[in-house]
Scaffold this active site. Structure first.
Site, PDB file in Angstrom:
ATOM      1  N   GLU A  69       2.434 -14.248   4.506  1.00 48.90           N
ATOM      2  CA  GLU A  69       2.102 -15.250   5.530  1.00 48.90           C
ATOM      3  C   GLU A  69       0.721 -15.004   6.124  1.00 48.90           C
ATOM      4  O   GLU A  69      -0.079 -15.921   6.295  1.00 48.90           O
ATOM      5  CB  GLU A  69       3.141 -15.210   6.666  1.00 48.90           C
ATOM      6  CG  GLU A  69       4.561 -15.546   6.236  1.00 48.90           C
ATOM      7  CD  GLU A  69       5.370 -14.338   5.806  1.00 48.90           C
ATOM      8  OE1 GLU A  69       4.808 -13.409   5.183  1.00 48.90           O
ATOM      9  OE2 GLU A  69       6.572 -14.324   6.082  1.00 48.90           O
ATOM     10  N   ASN A 100       0.852  -1.193   0.000  1.00 48.00           N
ATOM     11  CA  ASN A 100       0.000   0.000   0.000  1.00 48.00           C
ATOM     12  C   ASN A 100       0.883   1.236   0.000  1.00 48.00           C
ATOM     13  O   ASN A 100       1.981   1.205   0.567  1.00 48.00           O
ATOM     14  CB  ASN A 100      -0.908  -0.024   1.247  1.00 48.00           C
ATOM     15  CG  ASN A 100      -1.981   1.033   1.177  1.00 48.00           C
ATOM     16  OD1 ASN A 100      -1.800   2.172   1.583  1.00 48.00           O
ATOM     17  ND2 ASN A 100      -3.120   0.657   0.626  1.00 48.00           N
ATOM     18  N   VAL A 101       0.388   2.303  -0.598  1.00 48.87           N
ATOM     19  CA  VAL A 101       1.134   3.563  -0.631  1.00 48.87           C
ATOM     20  C   VAL A 101       1.404   4.057   0.792  1.00 48.87           C
ATOM     21  O   VAL A 101       2.426   4.708   1.043  1.00 48.87           O
ATOM     22  CB  VAL A 101       0.404   4.627  -1.498  1.00 48.87           C
ATOM     23  CG1 VAL A 101      -0.950   4.987  -0.900  1.00 48.87           C
ATOM     24  CG2 VAL A 101       1.266   5.856  -1.682  1.00 48.87           C
ATOM     25  N   SER A 102       0.505   3.746   1.721  1.00 49.18           N
ATOM     26  CA  SER A 102       0.785   3.954   3.138  1.00 49.18           C
ATOM     27  C   SER A 102       1.465   2.662   3.598  1.00 49.18           C
ATOM     28  O   SER A 102       0.800   1.667   3.917  1.00 49.18           O
ATOM     29  CB  SER A 102      -0.526   4.210   3.897  1.00 49.18           C
ATOM     30  OG  SER A 102      -0.255   4.288   5.278  1.00 49.18           O
ATOM     31  N   TYR A 103       2.797   2.654   3.549  1.00 46.08           N
ATOM     32  CA  TYR A 103       3.562   1.397   3.610  1.00 46.08           C
ATOM     33  C   TYR A 103       3.141   0.468   4.746  1.00 46.08           C
ATOM     34  O   TYR A 103       3.116  -0.741   4.601  1.00 46.08           O
ATOM     35  CB  TYR A 103       5.067   1.689   3.740  1.00 46.08           C
ATOM     36  CG  TYR A 103       5.695   2.423   2.576  1.00 46.08           C
ATOM     37  CD1 TYR A 103       5.006   2.644   1.378  1.00 46.08           C
ATOM     38  CD2 TYR A 103       7.000   2.905   2.681  1.00 46.08           C
ATOM     39  CE1 TYR A 103       5.595   3.331   0.332  1.00 46.08           C
ATOM     40  CE2 TYR A 103       7.602   3.591   1.627  1.00 46.08           C
ATOM     41  CZ  TYR A 103       6.898   3.803   0.458  1.00 46.08           C
ATOM     42  OH  TYR A 103       7.486   4.477  -0.571  1.00 46.08           O
TER      43      TYR A 103
HETATM   44  O1  LIG Z   1       8.332 -12.650   5.367  1.00 41.98           O
HETATM   45  C1  LIG Z   1       8.037 -11.646   4.696  1.00 41.98           C
HETATM   46  C2  LIG Z   1       8.897 -10.560   4.553  1.00 41.98           C
HETATM   47  C3  LIG Z   1       8.485  -9.483   3.787  1.00 41.98           C
HETATM   48  N1  LIG Z   1       7.260  -9.490   3.187  1.00 41.98           N
HETATM   49  C4  LIG Z   1       6.857  -8.367   2.317  1.00 41.98           C
HETATM   50  C5  LIG Z   1       6.356  -7.124   2.970  1.00 41.98           C
HETATM   51  C6  LIG Z   1       6.658  -6.092   1.876  1.00 41.98           C
HETATM   52  O2  LIG Z   1       5.620  -6.106   0.912  1.00 41.98           O
HETATM   53  C7  LIG Z   1       7.916  -6.599   1.207  1.00 41.98           C
HETATM   54  C8  LIG Z   1       9.183  -5.912   1.622  1.00 41.98           C
HETATM   55  O3  LIG Z   1       9.327  -5.919   3.005  1.00 41.98           O
HETATM   56  O4  LIG Z   1       7.977  -7.981   1.545  1.00 41.98           O
HETATM   57  C9  LIG Z   1       6.405 -10.567   3.320  1.00 41.98           C
HETATM   58  O5  LIG Z   1       5.324 -10.587   2.725  1.00 41.98           O
HETATM   59  N2  LIG Z   1       6.819 -11.593   4.087  1.00 41.98           N
HETATM   60 ZN   LIG Z   2       5.069 -10.289   7.959  1.00 43.39          ZN
END
Ligand SMILES: O=c1ccn([C@H]2C[C@H](O)[C@@H](CO)O2)c(=O)[nH]1
Ligand SMILES: [Zn+2]
EC number: 3.5.4.5
Length: 135
Positions: A58, A48-51
């Site tokens: 997961e 999302n643009v709001s990180y």
């Molecule tokens: O275990 C992880 C680690 C990171 N991210 C995503 C969050 C974000 O979209 C991107 C970079 O952090 O990776 C996951 O989905 N799972």
């Molecule tokens: Zn996570």
């Protein structure tokens, strides 16, 4: 967890990277959980643009399981990203998954080429906060 289930879990986590919505990081993450119903549920990260509003792969897979079945236990988790098998679930996901995973449940971290590492949930989430008492 049979060898066949392990193979399916890992393959589905890799395939799920495809759907990731990652315009900000470009980092595709896919996940797959095995529910207590013996079925596999996949997810991917949605940014999302709001990180901070980003949802990890997961949690997305766990919510998919609960939305589409009555399973509330995750017997195994695989998370796939990038060329190495060292992408571990973030802290928020570990706390979230704690509700649904037993300490001895396996967590596979998977590389695009199928290499993987496996840890128990307790190894990646020691001394977890699991309950509170009211005054
Ligand atoms: O275990 C992880 C680690 C990171 N991210 C995503 C969050 C974000 O979209 C991107 C970079 O952090 O990776 C996951 O989905 N799972
Ligand atoms: Zn996570």
């Amino acid at each position: 967890m049979t060898k066949e289930q392990e193979k399916i879990l890992i393959e589905k986590s890799i395939a799920s990277c495809e759907g990731a919505y990652v315009p900000y990081s470009g980092f595709h993450v896919g996940a797959c959980v095995l529910g207590e119903d013996g079925k596999f549920y996949t997810g991917f990260n949605v940014e999302n643009v709001s990180y901070g509003a980003t949802i990890c792969a997961e949690r997305s897979a766990a919510i998919n399981m609960m939305t589409n079945s009555s399973s509330r236990k995750i017997l195994a988790l695989a998370v796939a990203a990038g060329d190495t098998c060292d992408t571990m679930p973030c802290g928020i996901c570990r706390q979230f998954l704690c509700e649904f995973m037993a300490p001895d449940a396996p967590v596979y971290t998977v590389a695009r080429n199928g290499d993987y590492m496996v840890k128990t949930f307790a190894e990646i989430m020691p001394f977890a906060f699991t309950s509170f008492k009211k005054d």
